[in-house]
Enzyme design. Structure first.
Site, short mmCIF file in Angstrom:
data_model
loop_
_atom_site.label_atom_id
_atom_site.label_comp_id
_atom_site.label_asym_id
_atom_site.label_seq_id
_atom_site.Cartn_x
_atom_site.Cartn_y
_atom_site.Cartn_z
N ILE A 155 3.66 2.78 2.66
CA ILE A 155 5.04 2.34 2.40
C ILE A 155 5.60 3.05 1.17
O ILE A 155 4.97 3.08 0.10
CB ILE A 155 5.05 0.81 2.20
CG1 ILE A 155 4.61 0.12 3.51
CG2 ILE A 155 6.41 0.30 1.75
CD1 ILE A 155 4.17 -1.31 3.34
N ASP B 192 0.87 -1.18 0.00
CA ASP B 192 0.00 0.00 0.00
C ASP B 192 0.90 1.23 0.00
O ASP B 192 1.62 1.49 0.99
CB ASP B 192 -0.87 -0.06 1.27
CG ASP B 192 -1.88 1.06 1.35
OD1 ASP B 192 -1.69 2.10 0.71
OD2 ASP B 192 -2.88 0.88 2.09
N HIS B 193 0.85 1.98 -1.08
CA HIS B 193 1.78 3.11 -1.22
C HIS B 193 1.43 4.25 -0.27
O HIS B 193 2.22 5.18 -0.08
CB HIS B 193 1.77 3.59 -2.68
CG HIS B 193 3.07 4.23 -3.10
ND1 HIS B 193 4.10 4.50 -2.23
CD2 HIS B 193 3.51 4.65 -4.31
CE1 HIS B 193 5.10 5.07 -2.87
NE2 HIS B 193 4.77 5.17 -4.14
N ARG B 194 0.25 4.20 0.35
CA ARG B 194 -0.07 5.24 1.33
C ARG B 194 0.78 5.04 2.59
O ARG B 194 1.11 5.99 3.28
CB ARG B 194 -1.55 5.17 1.73
CG ARG B 194 -2.50 5.50 0.59
CD ARG B 194 -3.92 5.20 0.99
NE ARG B 194 -4.10 3.81 1.38
CZ ARG B 194 -5.22 3.30 1.88
NH1 ARG B 194 -6.27 4.07 2.04
NH2 ARG B 194 -5.31 2.03 2.19
#
Ligand code: CAO
Length: 456
Positions: A431, A427-429
């Site tokens: 990591i 999850d780019h939010r």
């Protein structure tokens, strides 16, 4: 002594489970832990084990019935001695029926709509509005389970004057925001009732939960050939809902890497017979569980969850890892708890036990909850790489593909090495890309140099 078998607390937030099949008859002798009912809850399908041995005296539920937590399902003449009464009492206390409030919540979750008072005079006015007459002043927005509509304002599908429905039914459809033209009329000459409108609303919510946009219309496939329709079972419905919710809410990034597992494969083959003596094989998944548990301690954000509403990151002090298991009912992800505290042998045995239970419908819903991270190993089947979807509320998942022998250029020459392809979906939010690359590289290096584990 006579004993009641009740529906126990099966998992958080589950207050009911449906009886799919009754596996015993009155007069049958049952063993403790033998399956008595085939059940389905919102979270899983499972066989309910008897908590006592004895003779079945009475079956208090029917196939298809929704049983509540704490409800008596069977009456058994138990072989337990009177002294066992204390623990029995305790168990009964742990399985109290849900409070009235909980019951109400679960009913609300089913998508029930409140009755709207019928006022024929008012309904007449509304019918005029629907057929295109000027609307009344004082428009109001109404939020419903299926969307927002502006009261008093005919939407694109609100008029439908040729649809056979009474003004009050049209008003209900308009208020809850469903297209009355799509409702199937159950009355004479296809007349649409309030219940038909509610059924359509429920269907719309369900299909949205499973990832379909409410407006999407399937083509008529029979134009191109014969078709067969089959009801989705619980596992498929849950997978559809969860996967689309995860996919829609998590901005995914996929990181790929490869690890030279030649040495660890030699170790695995050498020590597997020892583990086998204790009841399970030593497989790549068990080794990856061990390594990943350490990686999650070293990189805590991969073991976290996001609380977007409160703008917080929740770091967990326990390492629970879900393992994707392929069963003939579909994908199940049982959770290995406190994986960091378990030896490789314990992890192998537990993995084997959970995968067997998952395949034999013996997993209780609780065993599928509480995972912080997941591993999905498709390497036993094949494939060079894939991008698994992160399971909410986790922030990452490790995908494992098939290790293959490849010529690798090392120390000035090509050598045959066993290379394992790994992918990390995250999850780019939560990591950043660099953290994702570092985490996966560390896992690869730990597979190549397991010595690294003792530093952590
Ligand atoms: N590369 C090469 N060989 C592999 C391998 C890999 N990545 N993973 C497993 N193998 C080998 C095993 O070592 C074993 O070999 P041996 O017979 O020589 O010992 C063989 O393949 C069979 O392994 P297995 O599948 O029985 O056991 P496992 O512990 O590796 O996997 C489990 C267990 C439960 C993960 C697996 O059975 C399974 O269900 N995988 C599917 C997961 C899935 O559906 N994922 C998709 C979900 S979508 O995100």
């Amino acid at each position: 002594m006579i004993k009641e078998i009740k529906l126990p607390e099966i998992a958080d937030n589950i207050t009911t489970a449906k009886v799919i099949d009754i596996l015993v008859s009155v007069g049958d002798r049952i063993e403790k832990d033998s399956a008595v009912l085939d059940m389905e809850s919102d979270k899983a399908a499972f066989e309910l084990p008897a908590d006592t041995a004895g003779i079945v005296k009475e079956i208090k539920v029917k196939k298809g019935e929704d049983a509540k937590v704490g409800q008596v399902l069977l009456i058994v003449e138990s072989e337990e001695q009177k002294e066992d009464k204390a623990p029995e009492k305790q168990q009964g206390a742990a399985a109290q029926p849900p409070s009235g409030e909980e019951t109400k919540t679960s009913e609300e979750q089913k998508g029930e709509f409140k009755e709207t008072p019928q006022d024929e005079a008012h309904a007449d006015t509304l019918e005029k509005e629907e057929t295109g007459k000027p609307e009344e002043p004082g428009k109001k927005e109404v939020t419903t389970d299926v969307g927002k509509v502006e009261q008093g304002k005919p939407g694109p599908f609100m008029g439908a004057p040729d649809v056979p429905a009474s003004p009050s039914v049209r008003r209900l459809a308009r208020e809850i925001g469903v297209d009355i033209r799509k409702a199937k009329g159950s009355g004479s000459h296809g007349r649409i009732s309030e219940e038909d409108v509610r059924a359509l609303a429920r269907k719309t919510i369900e299909s949205r939960t499973a990832g379909e946009s409410g407006d999407y219309q399937l083509p008529d496939f029979s134009v191109w050939g014969s078709v067969r329709r089959e009801k989705m079972d619980t596992v498929r419905k849950i997978t559809a809902g969860e996967m689309s919710a995860s996919w829609q809410s998590i901005p995914h990034v996929f990181q790929f890497d490869r690890s030279d597992v030649t040495q660890i494969e030699t170790f695995r083959k050498k020590y597997s017979p020892q583990v086998e003596k204790q009841g399970a094989k030593l497989t790549f998944t068990a080794i990856l569980l061990k390594i990943t548990a350490t990686a999650l301690k070293k990189f805590p954000v991969f073991n976290a969850s996001l609380d977007i509403e409160n703008e917080e990151i929740i770091y967990k002090d326990f390492i629970n890892i879900g393992v994707a298991v392929d069963t003939d009912r579909g994908l199940l992800v049982p959770v290995i708890r406190d994986a960091d505290k378990k030896s490789l042998v314990q992890l192998s045995l537990e993995l084997n036990d959970l995968a067997t239970k998952a395949r034999n419908k013996k997993l209780m819903p609780d065993a599928l909850q509480g995972g912080n991270f997941a591993i999905s190993n498709l390497g036993g089947i094949g494939g060079t790489n894939f991008t698994p979807i992160v399971y909410r509320p986790n922030v990452a998942i490790l995908g494992v593909s098939r290790a293959t022998m490849e010529p690798v250029f090392t120390e000035g020459e090509f050598k045959p090495r066993l290379m394992l392809p790994l992918s990390l979906s995250y999850d780019h939010r939560a990591i950043d890309g660099a953290a994702g690359a570092r985490f996966l590289r560390w896992v690869c290096e730990a597979l190549e140099t397991p010595f690294l584990l003792i530093f952590e």
